[in-house]
Design an enzyme around this catalytic site. Sequence first.
Site, mmCIF file in Angstrom:
data_model
loop_
_atom_site.group_PDB
_atom_site.id
_atom_site.type_symbol
_atom_site.label_atom_id
_atom_site.label_comp_id
_atom_site.label_asym_id
_atom_site.label_seq_id
_atom_site.Cartn_x
_atom_site.Cartn_y
_atom_site.Cartn_z
ATOM 1 N N ASP A 253 0.827 -1.213 0.000
ATOM 2 C CA ASP A 253 0.000 0.000 0.000
ATOM 3 C C ASP A 253 0.860 1.262 0.000
ATOM 4 O O ASP A 253 0.925 2.006 0.985
ATOM 5 C CB ASP A 253 -0.942 -0.002 1.219
ATOM 6 C CG ASP A 253 -2.013 -1.073 1.089
ATOM 7 O OD1 ASP A 253 -2.218 -1.558 -0.037
ATOM 8 O OD2 ASP A 253 -2.634 -1.422 2.106
ATOM 9 N N LYS A 308 -12.024 -5.200 -4.690
ATOM 10 C CA LYS A 308 -13.300 -5.312 -3.965
ATOM 11 C C LYS A 308 -14.471 -4.863 -4.837
ATOM 12 O O LYS A 308 -15.205 -3.932 -4.505
ATOM 13 C CB LYS A 308 -13.278 -4.513 -2.658
ATOM 14 C CG LYS A 308 -12.208 -4.985 -1.679
ATOM 15 C CD LYS A 308 -12.360 -4.358 -0.317
ATOM 16 C CE LYS A 308 -11.320 -4.812 0.669
ATOM 17 N NZ LYS A 308 -9.978 -4.271 0.447
ATOM 18 N N SER A 367 -11.677 -7.105 8.543
ATOM 19 C CA SER A 367 -10.903 -6.989 9.785
ATOM 20 C C SER A 367 -11.234 -5.696 10.516
ATOM 21 O O SER A 367 -10.760 -5.485 11.628
ATOM 22 C CB SER A 367 -9.402 -7.013 9.454
ATOM 23 O OG SER A 367 -9.067 -5.910 8.642
ATOM 24 N N GLY A 447 0.677 -5.427 5.752
ATOM 25 C CA GLY A 447 1.036 -4.200 5.051
ATOM 26 C C GLY A 447 1.996 -3.385 5.889
ATOM 27 O O GLY A 447 3.215 -3.604 5.869
#
Length: 477
Positions: A253, A308, A367, A447
């Site tokens: 990211d 997504k 999450s 990440g």
Amino acid sequence: MVSSYEQQRKELALKLFQISAFKFGSYTLKSGEISPVYFDLRVIISHPDVMENLTNLMLLFIKEKEIQCDQLCGVPYTALPLATLLSVKMKQPMLIRRKEAKTYGTKKLIEGKFQDQETCLIIEDVVTTGSSIIETTNDLRNENLEVEDAIVVVDREQGGKDNLTKNGIRMHSLFTLPYFLEILKDEGKIEDDMIKTIKDYISKSTEKKEVKKSATRLQMTFSSRAEIAKNEAAKELFKIMEAKKSNLCLAADVTKSDEILNLAESLGPFICVLKTHVDIVEDFSENFVNSLKALAKKHNFMIMEDRKFADIGNTVALQFSKGIYKISEWCDLVTAHSLPGDGLLKGLKEVIKNKEKIGIFMLTEMSSDGHLMSQDYSNKTMQMIANYSDIVAGIVAQSSQFTENQPELIQLTPGCKLDETGDNLGQKYNTPEFLVKEKGADIAVVGRGIIESKNPVEVAKTYRERLWNSYEERIKY
Ligand code: 5IU
């Protein structure tokens, strides 16, 4: 004392039958399996006399087993009132475990006053596999409480005791199914034919259990799962994981393409998947994806675009294949929501059918704190996936959401850090060991735990080692 205990036990068994806390006939269980016996101990709250007798019997039972404890904790929900009554009668404090942490105020999972190292006795109504007791125990142990014993009203004898033993919990059950059969037979309350049907059912389910034992998803190796994977990308991913001994996915990211390529070059050898959010890249270009693909080939990892998708089939097909990013041209794996229904999968399939290998990961649970994906949503997502096994590689979930043993699918779990519990924007973290061994993660996504560390290469190696060791320990059972 002993005879009075036995007498009370028998009377209670008959009473439980009378109030339909268990029934014989033909019932479809949640799993779809037809069972000749059905337990529903929730009905006892409508019978205060049964509640009282059951509590008294449990008290005698706890005494007889010489179990000492500082705290009691009922597994939500049916056992909560039982734990409450026991707590009052034993003059022993109790704790309540929340099923979800509160999203406001203190984020406590365990309510009640307690101190480190206090022992907590678990109370449960019916045990099948023992997973609810294990979940409650994990939350209590995370708070430094000791859990060694669980008192349960009925053991269905379907592997729960063994699972609990493996988790360091002794299970003591007041009743078992064969005991109920014996008592009802003595009293002439059950036909011989029904007894035979139930005994056949018990022995068949024991046989099935034995077969399943050697083949549950969590105990299988990634290479044996590669053999049965129905989606080509999942098959390849299993093989990569085994070959590289890595079940680490890097969430790259960062917002510049060079930064992603640098991460891919330096961390590529230690990961099985590199996950992108292409819409955060400020200088996206075809060159960038070509370089990334070359690095994926060089270091043998797969590229997952965490897109997504969440629109109607026609739109997602366009989003997947067109626009600036042309995602389907370069990704191996892609994520999608089930929210719009299976038209979305049909749309993605239209694009995938012209490709060599692409796998979709469907979200069943996130999450982040306060997400709206309920258990029902997750179950329905699993049902939807069942019809698309050729294009679905796995799920993105926080815990094992598989309704059956589905070793061909991969569980990818984000929210992993070596020691932290969250960020200030709602992300929740767990350790590699917890995610792989307790939550069923096959691959964990990391990440910031890696990319914001001082030495990403060393830290990535640590994640990889801890995740892989956890997997190796998991398959030993
Ligand atoms: N991610 C989550 N949680 C989820 C899903 C995806 O964190 O439930 I679905 C993504 C978001 C981010 C990565 O790209 O996984 C986790 O990054 P950190 O390890 O930096 O929190």
